[in-house]
Design a protein around this motif. Sequence first.
Motif, short mmCIF file in Angstrom:
data_model
loop_
_atom_site.label_atom_id
_atom_site.label_comp_id
_atom_site.label_asym_id
_atom_site.label_seq_id
_atom_site.Cartn_x
_atom_site.Cartn_y
_atom_site.Cartn_z
N SER A 1 -14.53 -3.69 3.97
CA SER A 1 -13.14 -3.51 4.41
C SER A 1 -12.26 -3.11 3.24
O SER A 1 -11.29 -2.37 3.40
CB SER A 1 -12.61 -4.80 5.04
N GLN B 1 -6.48 2.56 3.61
CA GLN B 1 -5.32 2.30 4.45
C GLN B 1 -4.38 3.48 4.23
O GLN B 1 -4.09 3.84 3.08
CB GLN B 1 -4.67 0.98 4.07
N GLU C 1 -4.00 -0.43 9.40
CA GLU C 1 -4.83 0.60 8.78
C GLU C 1 -4.14 1.94 8.72
O GLU C 1 -4.26 2.69 7.74
CB GLU C 1 -6.15 0.75 9.54
#
Length: 213
Positions: free
Chosen positions: A18, A23, A207
């Motif tokens: 992650s 982002q 995101e």
Amino acid sequence: MIKLKYALCTLLFLVVNSLMLAQIKANVSHESYDLESVDITIGDIIITIDDQGSIAGFNSISNGEIDYYDDQYFDRDKLGKIKKIGNLTVDYFDRFDTDKDGKVKNIGNISIDYWDRFDREKSGKVKKIGEVSVDYWEKDIMDNSKFGKLKSIGNISIDYGMKDIMDKSKYKKLIKFGPVNLDYWNDTIMNKNKFGRIKSIEGNSPEVGVVVR
């Protein structure tokens, strides 16, 4: 115990992955509602590209000292440019990289590449940031208002309002940024004072997001 270890390893794997995901935030002008820049966050580095595909800036989320290239002999091609942000070293292409001379080459382990002269209309624009590909709108016979603007970043497609005889409220304005859709007031009678102004933004997430500023 084995199941617990497996669960912890799986959790760690998900967390690490992650952190590697980008982002992405689009910055839109509050006057023209056109896309001004995009912030791409990879790990603890934020890299900003402007609407024409140039690196507009970069910074670290983490604290750290900023240093600069200052050796007039060994750093001649990089003199005065940022050398380090915290523990991350920043490097640049030199004069031998004709199409990329002076452009940011890498920030830490994030490499940056650019479209070259053989790509003509995209020449010099950012092509890739890490594993994130960047592309641009090409010429269009019917409406050339998108030409040279950002078309996609990774799997995020970007679109702008085109000429429309029936509805001119969206012309040249950002209408789509990946899963985010923007709509504009188009009533020329009851709400004519709002005509052309942003009416809604739908689809923002941690995101991918759009910010009007």
